[in-house]
Design an enzyme around this catalytic site. Structure first.
Site, PDB file in Angstrom:
ATOM      1  N   GLU A  12      42.632  89.659  79.035  1.00 40.43           N
ATOM      2  CA  GLU A  12      42.862  90.717  78.046  1.00 40.43           C
ATOM      3  C   GLU A  12      42.539  92.103  78.605  1.00 40.43           C
ATOM      4  O   GLU A  12      43.286  93.059  78.369  1.00 40.43           O
ATOM      5  CB  GLU A  12      42.003  90.487  76.787  1.00 40.43           C
ATOM      6  CG  GLU A  12      42.257  89.177  76.084  1.00 40.43           C
ATOM      7  CD  GLU A  12      41.287  88.073  76.483  1.00 40.43           C
ATOM      8  OE1 GLU A  12      40.879  87.300  75.609  1.00 40.43           O
ATOM      9  OE2 GLU A  12      40.930  87.971  77.693  1.00 40.43           O
TER      10      GLU A  12
ATOM     11  N   CYS B 279      36.577  86.690  73.964  1.00 39.63           N
ATOM     12  CA  CYS B 279      35.111  86.759  73.979  1.00 39.63           C
ATOM     13  C   CYS B 279      34.674  88.088  73.352  1.00 39.63           C
ATOM     14  O   CYS B 279      35.510  88.904  72.960  1.00 39.63           O
ATOM     15  CB  CYS B 279      34.598  86.669  75.420  1.00 39.63           C
ATOM     16  SG  CYS B 279      34.981  88.145  76.409  1.00 39.63           S
TER      17      CYS B 279
ATOM     18  N   CYS C  36      36.115  91.213  75.296  1.00 35.47           N
ATOM     19  CA  CYS C  36      37.548  91.424  75.089  1.00 35.47           C
ATOM     20  C   CYS C  36      37.851  91.804  73.638  1.00 35.47           C
ATOM     21  O   CYS C  36      38.682  92.677  73.386  1.00 35.47           O
ATOM     22  CB  CYS C  36      38.327  90.185  75.513  1.00 35.47           C
ATOM     23  SG  CYS C  36      38.211  89.893  77.291  1.00 35.47           S
TER      24      CYS C  36
END
Length: 162
Positions: free
Chosen positions: A55, A83, A86
């Site tokens: 990302e 996560c 990101c």
């Protein structure tokens, strides 16, 4: 849903690039006006960088294409739930929509552990579409980790034999 699947297939292609590098197979594409403007895949081990997530790579590329850090008319497609890093970058980039292939019970911050993308205290919330091509995304990750464990056992056995 067909449009989401089309772009998720492109994200899966990116994830396969990561797998070919023995990286966890996570892929991402970002679209603008129904065109892919950025692609990314996991390269943490390859680049020796905590920041080399699919990302983050795609967001950097999309910002260059758009010419702004704000990606307000883009959609991000990712094979695995983002996560915390990101998800934070997605919110900061003002991306309005994220399409997720499969969830991440151990580190996901789009609903599994926490939902940074839709935290009402932030000045930007993201529309999230879940489980697009979930089975394919999950199978790809599961197969990767099964193979990784197999290789680890083989290496361990070879070391013991030496």
């Amino acid at each position: 849903m067909e449009q989401y699947e089309f772009y998720m297939k492109e994200a899966i292609k990116q994830a396969r690039k990561a797998a070919r590098l023995d990286e966890v197979p996570i892929g991402c594409v970002i679209t603008y006006q129904d065109k892919i403007i950025a692609r990314g895949y996991n390269r943490r081990n390859t680049d020796k960088s905590t920041l080399a997530h699919a990302e983050i790579t795609a967001i950097k590329k999309a910002s260059k294409v758009i010419g702004d850090w704000r990606l307000e008319e883009c959609t991000l497609y990712v094979t695995l739930e983002p996560c915390q890093m990101c998800a934070g970058a997605i919110v900061q980039a003002r991306i309005p929509r994220v399409v997720i292939g499969t969830m991440n019970a151990k580190a996901g911050c789009a609903g599994s552990i926490y939902n940074l993308l839709q935290e009402p205290k932030f000045n930007h919330q993201v529309e999230v579409i879940y489980d697009v091509m979930r089975e394919q995304c999950t199978d790809m990750l599961t197969s990767f980790f099964i193979e990784l464990r197999r290789k680890h056992k083989e290496r361990k056995a070879a070391e013991q034999d030496a």
